[in-house]
Scaffold this motif. Structure first.
Motif, PDB file in Angstrom:
ATOM      1  N   ALA A 144      11.098  13.278   0.116  1.00 58.94           N
ATOM      2  CA  ALA A 144      10.308  13.231   1.363  1.00 58.94           C
ATOM      3  C   ALA A 144       8.904  12.459   1.091  1.00 58.94           C
ATOM      4  CB  ALA A 144       9.957  14.710   1.639  1.00 58.94           C
ATOM      5  N   GLY A 145       8.245  11.944   1.979  1.00 61.10           N
ATOM      6  CA  GLY A 145       6.982  11.474   1.564  1.00 61.10           C
ATOM      7  C   GLY A 145       7.135   9.894   1.163  1.00 61.10           C
ATOM      8  N   VAL A 146       8.234   9.335   0.911  1.00 59.58           N
ATOM      9  CA  VAL A 146       8.371   8.063   0.516  1.00 59.58           C
ATOM     10  C   VAL A 146       9.586   7.109   1.398  1.00 59.58           C
ATOM     11  CG1 VAL A 146       7.333   8.370  -1.730  1.00 59.58           C
ATOM     12  CG2 VAL A 146       9.938   8.526  -1.372  1.00 59.58           C
ATOM     13  N   ASP A 147       9.196   5.794   1.331  1.00 63.98           N
ATOM     14  CA  ASP A 147      10.318   5.161   2.160  1.00 63.98           C
ATOM     15  C   ASP A 147      11.086   4.377   1.119  1.00 63.98           C
ATOM     16  OD1 ASP A 147       9.758   6.207   4.603  1.00 63.98           O
ATOM     17  OD2 ASP A 147       7.931   4.540   4.899  1.00 63.98           O
ATOM     18  N   THR A 148      10.651   4.489  -0.185  1.00 62.23           N
ATOM     19  CA  THR A 148      11.329   3.375  -1.250  1.00 62.23           C
ATOM     20  C   THR A 148      11.514   4.290  -2.399  1.00 62.23           C
ATOM     21  OG1 THR A 148      10.225   1.366  -0.585  1.00 62.23           O
ATOM     22  CG2 THR A 148      11.275   1.487  -2.845  1.00 62.23           C
ATOM     23  N   ILE A 149      12.836   4.186  -3.003  1.00 59.70           N
ATOM     24  CA  ILE A 149      13.437   4.958  -3.979  1.00 59.70           C
ATOM     25  C   ILE A 149      14.083   4.004  -5.007  1.00 59.70           C
ATOM     26  CG2 ILE A 149      13.170   7.348  -3.146  1.00 59.70           C
ATOM     27  CD1 ILE A 149      16.322   7.235  -3.045  1.00 59.70           C
ATOM     28  N   ALA A 150      13.944   4.230  -6.233  1.00 60.01           N
ATOM     29  CA  ALA A 150      14.612   3.442  -7.250  1.00 60.01           C
ATOM     30  C   ALA A 150      15.436   4.586  -7.807  1.00 60.01           C
ATOM     31  CB  ALA A 150      13.836   2.877  -8.386  1.00 60.01           C
ATOM     32  N   GLY A 153       0.832  -1.142   0.227  1.00 54.21           N
ATOM     33  CA  GLY A 153      -0.081  -0.082  -0.084  1.00 54.21           C
ATOM     34  C   GLY A 153       0.851   1.317  -0.009  1.00 54.21           C
ATOM     35  N   GLU A 154       2.142   1.237  -0.228  1.00 54.40           N
ATOM     36  CA  GLU A 154       3.158   2.441  -0.025  1.00 54.40           C
ATOM     37  C   GLU A 154       3.484   2.854  -1.552  1.00 54.40           C
ATOM     38  OE1 GLU A 154       3.563   4.089   2.347  1.00 54.40           O
ATOM     39  OE2 GLU A 154       2.367   2.773   3.700  1.00 54.40           O
ATOM     40  N   PRO A 155       3.770   4.169  -1.723  1.00 56.33           N
ATOM     41  CA  PRO A 155       4.192   4.564  -3.126  1.00 56.33           C
ATOM     42  C   PRO A 155       5.767   4.547  -2.952  1.00 56.33           C
ATOM     43  CG  PRO A 155       3.844   6.395  -1.377  1.00 56.33           C
ATOM     44  CD  PRO A 155       3.496   5.319  -0.862  1.00 56.33           C
TER      45      PRO A 155
END
Length: 250
Positions: free
Chosen positions: A176-182, A158-160
């Motif tokens: 900011a606002g996310v816990d996962t980045i590619a 459920g996370e972006p």
């Protein structure tokens, strides 16, 4: 020229091509393949091998040399725009210089034309003057190859997530606002600019190819190993393409 088809070829594995991509290649009167200098000669060879495998050794190919960005242009956006103009002119010259029909032209795009690739923007520069139909065949991306190699989902439940570049990571830090980045297009290993505490990394180079290398774990532990492994692989092959995912541990 009636049609230009941008064909996503995946990450270098001939088996990544879809049936749609193979069909498009077989219907091309001319296939454009870029040369990016001797260091990256293998990239052109992979494209040639893919064409030979799926179309045949006599497939009509035209090579063109990729221009380099002008470092004298201070603005990043203007530098990229000028580079795209130069690439469009190389395409035009390659098509015009082909001795034979070129009503249906194909261009093999590494990964997928939609994700951090300039081909669609370059094509629009030519379409206004040549008036051709533009067709896009999607391909497997390095991001898909990376998650498959590590057998992980890209997002938490459920996370972006955010897809970004090394330059943006260096300039703005972890979004900011996310816990996962590619992170893509990162020749400087920009994860070094982050506080590694509570960050996990999944890294891969040459994903999908026979040379594939993967490393994963807490960034504080794995980061130095990635730097060493990346440097050695680049020295061995003369080039490297890598990508990674960072996730905050909850």
């Amino acid at each position: 020229m009636d049609e230009l088809t941008l064909i996503g070829l995946g990450t270098g594995n001939p088996e990544h091509l879809t049936l749609q991509a193979i069909g498009a290649l077989k219907h091309c009167d001319l296939i454009l393949i870029p040369h990016k200098g001797e260091e990256k000669r293998q990239l052109a060879e992979v494209r040639e091998a893919i064409v030979a495998t799926h179309v045949g050794a006599t497939a009509p190919i035209s090579f063109f040399s990729m221009p380099v960005r002008d470092p004298a242009i201070a603005s990043y956006r203007k530098r990229v725009e000028a580079w795209h103009d130069a690439i469009a002119e190389r395409w035009r010259e390659a098509i015009a210089g082909h001795d034979g029909p070129a009503r249906r032209v194909g261009l093999l795009v590494w990964g997928d034309p939609s994700l951090y690739d300039s081909s669609l923007r370059v094509a629009e520069r030519l379409r206004s003057s040549l008036g051709f139909r533009l067709t896009v065949i999607p391909g497997i991306t390095a991001l898909q190859g990376l998650t498959a190699a590590h057998a992980i989902p890209l997002n938490a439940i459920g996370e972006p997530f955010t897809v970004t570049t090394g330059r943006r990571l260096r300039e703005g830090g972890f979004p900011a606002g996310v816990d996962t980045i590619a992170v893509m297009l990162d020749g400087e290993c920009s994860f070094q600019t982050l506080d590694p505490a509570d960050l996990t990394i999944w890294w891969g180079a040459y994903v999908g190819m026979a040379e594939e290398i993967t490393l994963a774990g807490p960034l504080a532990d794995v980061g130095p190993r990635i730097l060493e492994t990346r440097a050695a692989a680049r020295a061995r092959h003369g080039w490297i393409m890598d990508i990674y995912i960072l996730r905050r541990r909850s």
